[in-house]
Design an enzyme around this catalytic site. Structure first.
Site, PDB file in Angstrom:
ATOM      1  CB  VAL A  62      30.811  69.837  41.753  1.00  0.00           C
ATOM      2  CG1 VAL A  62      29.839  68.671  41.879  1.00  0.00           C
ATOM      3  CG2 VAL A  62      30.120  71.138  42.118  1.00  0.00           C
ATOM      4  N   GLY A 120      32.603  76.210  40.709  1.00  0.00           N
ATOM      5  CA  GLY A 120      31.703  77.347  40.760  1.00  0.00           C
ATOM      6  C   GLY A 120      32.319  78.492  41.522  1.00  0.00           C
ATOM      7  CB  ILE A 128      32.104  66.566  37.717  1.00  0.00           C
ATOM      8  CG1 ILE A 128      31.415  66.845  39.048  1.00  0.00           C
ATOM      9  CG2 ILE A 128      32.512  65.112  37.621  1.00  0.00           C
ATOM     10  CD1 ILE A 128      30.168  66.002  39.277  1.00  0.00           C
ATOM     11  CG  PHE A 169      30.061  80.704  46.566  1.00  0.00           C
ATOM     12  CD1 PHE A 169      30.767  81.816  46.985  1.00  0.00           C
ATOM     13  CD2 PHE A 169      28.817  80.890  46.004  1.00  0.00           C
ATOM     14  CE1 PHE A 169      30.227  83.085  46.862  1.00  0.00           C
ATOM     15  CE2 PHE A 169      28.268  82.155  45.883  1.00  0.00           C
ATOM     16  CZ  PHE A 169      28.978  83.255  46.306  1.00  0.00           C
ATOM     17  N   GLY A 170      32.944  77.021  45.204  1.00  0.00           N
ATOM     18  CA  GLY A 170      33.517  75.723  45.510  1.00  0.00           C
ATOM     19  C   GLY A 170      33.651  74.847  44.290  1.00  0.00           C
ATOM     20  CE  LYS A 203      28.117  74.812  45.393  1.00  0.00           C
ATOM     21  NZ  LYS A 203      26.903  75.590  45.120  1.00  0.00           N
ATOM     22  CG  ASP A 258      23.570  81.898  39.130  1.00  0.00           C
ATOM     23  OD1 ASP A 258      23.589  82.632  38.113  1.00  0.00           O
ATOM     24  OD2 ASP A 258      24.561  81.299  39.552  1.00  0.00           O
TER      25      ASP A 258
END
Length: 893
Positions: A719, A714, A711, A716-717, A733, A838
């Protein structure tokens, strides 16, 4: 080649002349020029935020540039070693002009786009490593033209499409690693032609179909990794004949069939055997325990039957043994004696045989297991008898799960010597006696579960040493005495405090308000008395409060109206009096309110949750009245005044008797209904009695991290949407630990969210820090699922209402207010203020009610107040370009 060697001096002379006169005089110097131009083109299409390629300029010798290797005789580029430089952008197609290139090392950057098809021009290429980037599109089919290629590593990218069958033409290939991508389709049988292959990694993709029998032709194969795909069928028998195999990993697919009994004889070199989360049947092969050098056996979550085979005492190098979630059985008091056989495994770190049919008494020899053992899962079996005191010798134990067995006797005080223990779960057994005071020595505990036993006595005051405790559940025991006030100083509690179904008495300590981060408090079904402290309103993160069936008196604290995230409130079956606080109308997300069977009076509020009476239970409060029924009683007539006193007494007595009969009937009916309501109301918050999840749990929840469940992505990974075991829909995540800063992001997010809870912040359910089927580190964060996506999707129009409409003006205003509430809470109401760093539309998520919640705290910073100055726990510029506010780099540094 010989001709070029003879004319090399001439080439040097021509190059010298050209440096003075920039004119191409013949085709020979064009070769070195194209190398330089190709490199400059590569630099122009990549971005180097830290300027690692600053030495690459037109005025210098490219053979001296960073990461460039040249052939000394010809001055041609033979290698690019640019790993781990943080490069972004795309790979230039002109890389195909570096015709002498033998080695390309670009791993661990952030390169995007496709691998250029011109790569097929590099017929001298031996190593191509672009792993751990963000590269997309399909594997170019003409990579097969790189006839000398020995290593092809494209793992850990976003490469999609099918594996080209032409890959089987790379006859010199020894290492093929294309795992952790988005590849689909079947495994090409042509891979079986790669006779020199030693490593084949196709894991963590979306490959389907059956495993080709041709893979059994790879007689030199040592490492086979096909875990986390959608493969079906049985495992080809030819694979069990690959005697050179060291790693055999087929975990988390849909494979079935029996595992050959003689596998240990046919695969004598195995170190890692990972077949978990499949549909394998039959018995656990006895010969598997004959592989004396094996290090990891993971075969959990299958349908294996039979018993634990003999021979475990031979596995001296064993580090992981996981046979949990099967149907393996044993009988009699000696059914767990296989534990004694594992005492020779001096490197054992992980032992799991939970959720089987194992019967027996825990042997004293359990204390002789490896001192390296950190996780021990024994729950949900048929274990009886006492917990042996020898368990205290497992000095590195971080997790001990003995829940859902028939263990009896006292809790041995020796458990308190396990100083590294983080999770202790003894729930749903027959343990009796008092809780040892010495358990307070377990200062690193974050989860303590002892519900569903026969524990008695008081709760030790030494529990105040649990400064890292997230969840405490002592419910459904026989505990008595007052609740120690020290328990309410545990500000780290952020999940649940459950002391229900005991015999606790006395008042609720006034310092209950110090539990400012806890999500659920359940004190129901005890004998608590006196008033509910006003300080309960300081539990700002509270979502569920259950205090039913006690002896509480006095008014309902109006301060509960300030707990804006409250979803369930049950104060029924007490002796509460006074009016219902009108401030309860402020609780906009309150879904369940039970105030029945008290002594409340006055007018029932009509707004908020009270506007929907199906969510409110007020039975058994005869002095309450609705707005329409609260008019003054009429003045009695003269006839009424002359009514005899005896007649009035008789009428009153009859009415009281009738009321008693009706009340008694209602009591019986309501008690049954209350149990159903309470179960329904508490199923969601208390369903997660086991907040810790394993890597295998998350695999099952996300269907092997299927792209269909993806879905979002980002920095760093990724989700994934997933269904956890208890039915909770979650957003999972998964951190990409090959990305620079991913681990720091994981720590930052946990640190930021462990002490915050607000209705406008995305709820962190739990986290997972483990290892995957490739024995690599794995970290994930599990959040509540937000069904209406992100604000960015609504702004861009990719999400709309069912009628096709976009966000209305009022919805936009409410979202802005929700975000403002979240920021106000983070900056002013947290124990340690949090700076998000952020905040942007993609990090504002919407739930079922279109309530906005702020998420993604991977860049968050805690601010510590020292002497009036605010100091950040981290430094440096953070955020997303376009959303970094002016002065951000100075505000909290």
């Amino acid at each position: 080649m010989g001709t070029l060697t003879l004319v090399f001096p001439l080439l040097v002379l021509v190059l010298f002349v050209q440096s003075s006169f920039p004119v191409v005089v013949d085709s020979a110097p064009f070769n070195t020029l194209t190398d330089k131009q190709a490199l400059l083109s590569f630099k122009s299409l990549t971005n180097d935020p830290h300027n690692p390629l600053q030495s690459w300029n037109d005025s210098s010798d490219f053979c001296s540039w960073r990461g460039v290797l040249c052939n000394k005789n010809r001055g041609r580029v033979t290698g690019l070693h640019l790993q781990g430089l943080g490069l972004t952008g795309t790979i230039s197609p002109y890389i195909g002009n570096l015709s002498f290139l033998r080695y390309i090392d670009l791993q661990d950057n952030q390169l995007t786009g496709p691998l250029p098809s011109q790569i097929g021009n590099l017929f001298r290429l031996r190593v191509l490593n672009v792993s751990s980037n963000l590269m997309q599109d399909a594997i170019p089919a003409n990579v097969s033209k790189c006839s000398e290629l020995m290593v092809l590593d494209m793992a850990h990218n976003k490469i999609s499409g099918e594996i080209p069958p032409t890959i089987g033409l790379l006859s010199e290939l020894q290492v093929l690693k294309i795992g952790q991508n988005q590849l689909s389709g079947v495994i090409p049988p042509s891979i079986g032609n790669l006779s020199l292959l030693t490593t084949l990694d196709l894991g963590t993709n979306s490959l389907s179909g059956m495993i080709p029998n041709e893979l059994g032709h790879l007689s030199n194969l040592k490492h086979l990794q096909i875990s986390i795909n959608h493969l079906t069928g049985t495992v080809p028998l030819s694979l069990y004949n690959l005697s050179s195999l060291v790693t055999f990993a087929l975990a988390s697919n849909q494979l079935w069939g029996d595992i050959p009994r003689d596998i240990g004889f046919k695969l004598p070199n195995l170190l890692s055997f990972h077949f978990c989360i499949n549909k394998f049947t039959g018995a656990l092969p006895p010969s598997l325990h004959n592989i004396t050098k094996i290090q990891s056996i993971r075969i959990s979550n299958n349908f294996l039957t039979g018993s634990v085979p003999q021979g475990l005492e031979q596995l001296r190098g064993l580090q992981m043994y996981n046979i949990g979630f099967n149907r393996i059985a044993s009988f009699g008091s000696t059914g767990l004696n296989f534990i004694s056989s594992l005492t020779n495994s001096t490197s054992l770190e992980f032992l799991a045989f939970d959720e089987n049919l194992l019967e027996g008494v825990i042997p004293q020899s359990i204390g002789n297991l490896s001192s390296s053992l950190s996780k021990l899962y024994m729950g949900q079996n048929r274990i009886h008898g006492r917990i042996p005191a020898s368990i205290n010798r497992l000095s590195n134990l971080a997790l001990l799960n003995l829940s859902y067995n028939s263990i009896s006797g006292d809790i041995p005080p020796e458990i308190s010597q396990l100083e590294k223990l983080q999770k202790l779960s003894l729930a749903e057994n027959q343990i009796s006696g008092e809780i040892p005071v010495s358990l307070g020595n377990l200062t690193k505990l974050n989860t303590l579960e002892m519900f569903g036993n026969n524990l008695e006595g008081s709760i030790p005051t030494t529990f105040d040493s649990y400064q890292h405790l997230l969840s405490l559940d002592l419910s459904n025991n026989r505990l008595n005495g007052s609740i120690p006030k020290q328990l309410f100083t545990l500000s780290s509690l952020s999940s649940i405090l459950n002391l229900s179904r005991n015999s606790l008495s006395g008042p609720l300590p006034p310092n209950v308000g110090k539990l400012g981060n806890v999500g659920t408090i359940d004190l129901s079904n005890n004998r608590l008395s006196e008033r509910i402290p006003e300080s309960i309103g300081n539990c700002k993160s509270l979502q569920n409060l259950f205090m039913a069936n006690n002896l509480l008196s006095g008014p309902i604290p109006s301060t509960l109206g300030e707990v804006k995230g409250l979803q369930s409130l049950d104060l029924s079956l007490n002796q509460l009096s006074g009016d219902i606080p009108t401030d309860l109308q402020k609780l906009q997300i309150l879904m369940f309110l039970n105030l029945s069977f008290n002594d409340l009076q006055g007018q029932v509020p009509k707004h908020g949750v009270f506007a929907n009476l199906s969510r409110v239970h007020l039975e058994g409060n005869p002095k309450l009245c609705t707005f329409s029924a609260c008019t003054s009683s009429p003045i009695p007539s003269s006839q009424g005044r002359t009514t005899s006193i005896k007649f009035r007494i008789a009428i009153t007595t009859a009415s009281i008797l009738a009321l008693c009969v009706v009340a008694g009937s209602l009591w019986i009916l309501f008690s049954k209904r209350k149990v159903e309501i309470k179960a329904k109301a508490t199923s969601k918050p208390l369903g997660g009695r086991h907040p810790m999840v394993t890597y295998e749990d998350l695999l099952v929840a996300t269907h092997n991290f299927s792209p269909a469940n993806l879905i979002g992505r980002g920095s760093f990974g990724s989700v994934f949407k997933g269904n956890l075991k208890d039915g909770i829909l979650a957003a999972i995540k998964v951190l990409d630990l090959n990305r620079n800063g991913a681990s720091k992001s994981f720590v930052a997010e946990c640190e930021a969210l462990r002490n915050v809870r607000h209705r406008n912040l995305v709820k962190l359910i739990t986290s997972c820090s483990s290892i995957d089927y490739g024995n690599a580190d794995f970290q994930a964060l599990v959040y509540e699922y937000m069904c209406h996506g992100s604000l960015e999707e609504w702004i861009r129009g990719s999400r709309k209402h069912e009628d096709g409409g976009a966000l209305s003006i009022m919805e936009r205003l409410n979202i802005a207010i929700d975000v403002a509430y979240a920021m106000e809470y983070l900056h002013h109401d947290c124990e340690a203020p949090v700076v998000h760093c952020d905040l942007k539309p993609s990090n504002v998520l919407l739930d079922e009610e279109m309530t906005a919640k702020v998420g993604d705290f991977g860049l968050a910073r805690l601010v510590v107040d020292k002497g009036g100055d605010q100091l950040s726990t981290t430094h440096g510029l953070k955020g997303t370009i376009g959303y970094i506010p002016p002065g951000n780099q100075r505000a909290f540094t």
